[in-house]
Scaffold this motif. Sequence first.
Motif, short mmCIF file in Angstrom:
data_model
loop_
_atom_site.label_atom_id
_atom_site.label_comp_id
_atom_site.label_asym_id
_atom_site.label_seq_id
_atom_site.Cartn_x
_atom_site.Cartn_y
_atom_site.Cartn_z
N LEU A 42 0.82 -1.21 0.00
CA LEU A 42 0.00 0.00 0.00
C LEU A 42 0.85 1.27 0.00
CD1 LEU A 42 -2.93 -0.90 2.42
CD2 LEU A 42 -3.01 -0.61 -0.06
N TRP A 43 2.14 1.14 0.28
CA TRP A 43 2.99 2.33 0.35
C TRP A 43 3.08 3.06 -0.98
CZ3 TRP A 43 3.60 4.43 4.72
CH2 TRP A 43 3.70 3.67 5.87
N PHE A 44 3.19 2.34 -2.07
CA PHE A 44 3.30 3.00 -3.38
C PHE A 44 2.03 3.77 -3.74
CE2 PHE A 44 3.65 2.63 -8.19
CZ PHE A 44 4.45 3.75 -8.30
N PRO A 45 0.84 3.15 -3.68
CA PRO A 45 -0.36 3.94 -3.98
C PRO A 45 -0.58 5.08 -2.99
CG PRO A 45 -0.95 1.69 -3.36
CD PRO A 45 0.53 1.73 -3.50
N LEU A 46 -0.29 4.87 -1.73
CA LEU A 46 -0.41 5.97 -0.76
C LEU A 46 0.53 7.10 -1.13
CD1 LEU A 46 -0.70 4.02 2.60
CD2 LEU A 46 -2.42 5.52 1.61
N GLY A 47 1.73 6.75 -1.52
CA GLY A 47 2.72 7.77 -1.89
C GLY A 47 2.34 8.55 -3.13
N ILE A 48 1.85 7.85 -4.15
CA ILE A 48 1.49 8.60 -5.37
C ILE A 48 0.22 9.41 -5.16
CG2 ILE A 48 2.78 7.15 -6.97
CD1 ILE A 48 0.23 5.77 -7.80
N HIS A 49 -0.70 8.92 -4.35
CA HIS A 49 -1.91 9.70 -4.06
C HIS A 49 -1.54 10.96 -3.28
CE1 HIS A 49 -5.78 10.83 -2.26
NE2 HIS A 49 -6.36 10.10 -3.20
N TRP A 50 -0.72 10.81 -2.27
CA TRP A 50 -0.29 11.97 -1.48
C TRP A 50 0.50 12.94 -2.36
CZ3 TRP A 50 4.35 14.19 -0.26
CH2 TRP A 50 4.31 15.18 0.72
N SER A 51 1.40 12.42 -3.17
CA SER A 51 2.22 13.28 -4.04
C SER A 51 1.36 14.04 -5.04
CB SER A 51 3.25 12.43 -4.80
OG SER A 51 4.11 11.80 -3.90
N TRP A 52 0.37 13.37 -5.59
CA TRP A 52 -0.55 14.00 -6.54
C TRP A 52 -1.26 15.18 -5.89
CZ3 TRP A 52 -1.98 13.75 -11.59
CH2 TRP A 52 -3.24 14.21 -11.94
N ASN A 53 -1.84 14.94 -4.72
CA ASN A 53 -2.55 16.00 -4.01
C ASN A 53 -1.61 17.11 -3.57
OD1 ASN A 53 -4.91 14.60 -4.39
ND2 ASN A 53 -5.09 13.91 -2.28
N TRP A 54 -0.43 16.74 -3.08
CA TRP A 54 0.54 17.74 -2.63
C TRP A 54 0.98 18.61 -3.80
CZ3 TRP A 54 5.46 18.94 -4.11
CH2 TRP A 54 6.12 19.89 -3.33
N ALA A 55 1.27 17.99 -4.94
CA ALA A 55 1.73 18.76 -6.10
C ALA A 55 0.67 19.76 -6.55
CB ALA A 55 2.11 17.83 -7.25
N GLN A 56 -0.57 19.33 -6.56
CA GLN A 56 -1.63 20.25 -6.98
C GLN A 56 -1.80 21.41 -6.01
OE1 GLN A 56 -5.31 18.38 -8.89
NE2 GLN A 56 -4.42 16.75 -7.64
N ALA A 57 -1.86 21.11 -4.73
CA ALA A 57 -2.16 22.15 -3.74
C ALA A 57 -0.91 22.93 -3.32
CB ALA A 57 -2.81 21.53 -2.51
N SER A 58 0.08 22.24 -2.79
CA SER A 58 1.23 22.93 -2.20
C SER A 58 2.24 23.41 -3.22
CB SER A 58 1.93 21.99 -1.20
OG SER A 58 1.05 21.66 -0.16
N LEU A 59 2.38 22.71 -4.31
CA LEU A 59 3.34 23.12 -5.33
C LEU A 59 2.71 24.11 -6.31
CD1 LEU A 59 6.16 22.79 -6.60
CD2 LEU A 59 5.22 20.89 -7.92
#
Length: 151
Positions: free
Chosen positions: A62-79
């Motif tokens: 589950l680490w990979f999907p959790l990581g890409i989901h978090w990264s996707w949301n982080w990139a949109q909002a924080s980046l």
Amino acid sequence: FRGYPLQTLTRANLAWLGVALTSVPFAAVHLKNPNVSPVFTFINTTLAGVWLAVAYLRTRSLWFPLGIHWSWNWAQASLLGLPVSGINNLAPAPLLHSMNAGPAWLTGGAYGIEGGAACSVALVISTVVIWRLKLIARADVPTNECQKPAR
């Protein structure tokens, strides 16, 4: 809420049923978000559910999907400072201040990039890449079994 049923159905050799039964409710939950565009929101969030499920199936972690989901949301909002699934201002001080420029059907409009056709294409390509990429070895298969024999 998706990890357990997907893992359980995968162990029962019903992985693709697990993908469908977890991706569609994942999409349905997002239909309650603000600025929703019902058709693209449902399609793209279902595709995102498939994308995340394939990430799990490829790695059995589950680490990979959790990581890409978090990264996707982080990139949109924080980046980029863009809305995430219709929710604005998730990051009070994004690194960049981007804006959607173009027709809403392509860019997602007020919902954010997840509500447009460009995201549909990106999700399909990304899902295929994750599934086909040999750099990501499945955790339940020894490394030498993931590689094709040399000819």
